[in-house]
Scaffold this motif. Structure first.
Motif, short mmCIF file in Angstrom:
data_model
loop_
_atom_site.label_atom_id
_atom_site.label_comp_id
_atom_site.label_asym_id
_atom_site.label_seq_id
_atom_site.Cartn_x
_atom_site.Cartn_y
_atom_site.Cartn_z
N ARG A 246 0.83 -1.21 0.00
CA ARG A 246 0.00 0.00 0.00
C ARG A 246 0.87 1.26 0.00
NH1 ARG A 246 -5.20 1.56 1.26
NH2 ARG A 246 -5.37 3.65 2.16
N GLU A 247 1.88 1.27 0.84
CA GLU A 247 2.77 2.42 0.89
C GLU A 247 3.50 2.60 -0.44
OE1 GLU A 247 6.67 4.09 3.41
OE2 GLU A 247 5.62 2.24 4.03
N THR A 249 2.55 1.75 -3.42
CA THR A 249 1.68 2.22 -4.50
C THR A 249 1.44 3.72 -4.44
OG1 THR A 249 -0.37 1.81 -3.27
CG2 THR A 249 0.50 0.01 -4.63
N HIS A 250 1.59 4.32 -3.27
CA HIS A 250 1.36 5.76 -3.14
C HIS A 250 2.63 6.58 -3.34
CE1 HIS A 250 -2.87 5.84 -1.94
NE2 HIS A 250 -2.63 4.73 -1.25
N THR A 251 3.77 5.91 -3.41
CA THR A 251 5.04 6.65 -3.54
C THR A 251 5.77 6.34 -4.83
OG1 THR A 251 6.20 4.89 -2.31
CG2 THR A 251 5.36 6.76 -1.04
N THR A 260 0.58 7.50 -9.81
CA THR A 260 1.25 6.47 -9.01
C THR A 260 0.58 5.11 -9.22
OG1 THR A 260 -0.16 6.91 -7.11
CG2 THR A 260 1.91 8.14 -7.24
N ALA A 262 -0.99 3.36 -7.26
CA ALA A 262 -2.30 3.25 -6.60
C ALA A 262 -3.45 3.57 -7.54
CB ALA A 262 -2.35 4.18 -5.39
#
Length: 379
Positions: A246-247, A249-251, A260, A262
């Motif tokens: 999850r982290e 996919t956002h960065t 991104t 996400a």
């Protein structure tokens, strides 16, 4: 009553301190194939080796759900530490199958701490009757925490009937081979051990036999407790992978994308499928543990619940490995860097899912009981 509250708080504080230290020293295990010395020391003095140990041996006799949750918490900090805890915490219940006087002898240590019991479930050794002793010899693979254990529980066919028994052997009588080189759970130091020694015949147990203590913890199926703890490590590892994915996919923005990870449909699909699968498998496992524990509080655990417990633990372990693999693939090239923990989660979950208690053999035994009613003795 006040004393009980303080003891519980102390135990909780010890586990929280151990988790914090494990997170700090986690890279050490990857590099050295063993946990940091400070972590081994803290684990030995923590509540985990006493969790399932009988009270007359200095144990705590925790409820099964508490043991499983403690293992999961440690695995969230470091899967290798969680794996060691998954072995050592249930091992205390081995002692409940000994006569009380023998148990006190086996548990005696030089430093007044409880024994750190490790072993191998493979009955690859031999036990030859010699008067009131057996001559135990062989080489046993995959003994978790082998360099740090104080007591080995080693399996071999009983010389009387050929059925598997586990003999308790002090660490001074075994030789540890420095051969742990697995791709995952590297800090667990699951080395081979070799011994040829005389062991009192009474210093042995059959893990599928009833315990001598008629208490809920010891009425709970021992293999079921062990498999639930292993599944807890796999679950925690997959939870770590989900959070890391999850982290990531956002960065991370792919080179040829305008957003991104996400925001990409295939990534969203992979994430939703992963969390749904993992949540469902974890709920099934929690329900199976709770159901068997509820029965143990009243009396013997029914065979169908024993089978469901093994099936659920196996399913959670395999699902966790699949989730880690699928998320690692969905992350693409962004997931291959060691700075992100996804690749280590993938490796750790793959190794955890291969333990005999939760792999194909465990599922086969559960299925045999559910279909034919013939495997209860091995569950």
């Amino acid at each position: 009553m006040v004393t009980a509250v303080h003891v519980a708080e102390s135990e909780t504080d010890q586990l929280e301190d151990l988790c914090r230290a494990a997170r700090t020293h986690r890279p050490y295990g990857e590099e050295h194939s063993t946990l940091h010395p400070d972590i081994w020391t803290a684990l030995r003095s923590s509540p985990l080796p006493r969790a399932a140990l009988p009270r007359y041996c200095g144990g705590l006799e925790w409820d099964v759900p508490r043991i499983v949750e403690a293992v999961r918490a440690l695995a969230m900090a470091d899967p290798s530490l969680g794996w060691a805890a998954a072995i050592h915490a249930p091992a205390g219940a081995f002692i409940a199958r000994l006569e009380a006087e023998t148990a006190l002898t086996v548990c005696a240590t030089d430093d007044s701490l409880p024994p750190l019991i490790a072993g191998s479930s493979a009955p690859v050794g031999s036990a030859e009757a010699t008067g009131e002793h057996v001559r135990l010899r062989g080489t046993w693979p995959l003994v978790t925490s082998a360099p740090e254990m104080t007591m080995a529980a080693l399996a071999a066919p009983d010389p009387q009937d050929g059925k598997t028994r586990w003999w308790f052997v002090p660490c001074s009588a075994v030789r540890v081979e420095d051969d742990w080189d697995a791709v995952g759970l590297r800090g667990s130091a699951s080395c081979s051990v070799t011994c040829e020694t005389l062991v009192p015949a009474g210093h042995s147990v059959r893990l599928t036999a009833p315990a001598r203590l008629d208490l809920p913890l010891y009425r709970f199926p021992l293999y079921g407790l062990m498999s639930a703890c292993i599944a807890a490590v796999a679950h925690a590892t997959a939870d770590r992978a989900v959070a890391a994915f999850r982290e990531l996919t956002h960065t991370t923005q792919p080179r040829h994308a305008h957003a991104t990870l996400a925001h990409l449909a295939p990534v969203q699909d992979a994430y939703a499928l992963a969390v749904t699968r993992l949540s469902a498998a974890a709920r099934f496992a929690d329900t199976a543990v709770a159901s068997a524990w509820s029965s143990a509080l009243r009396g013997p655990v029914p065979d169908a619940e024993r089978a469901q417990l093994r099936a659920a633990s196996s399913h959670l372990s395999q699902t966790a490995a699949t989730v880690c693999q699928d998320l690692f693939e969905a992350a693409g090239s962004a997931g291959v860097h060691r700075a992100n923990i996804m690749e280590s989660c993938w490796r750790d979950a793959a190794v955890a899912s291969r333990h005999a208690l939760v792999a194909a053999r465990g599922r086969q035994l559960a299925g045999a009981q559910l279909l034919t009613g013939t495997a209860a003795g091995d569950l």
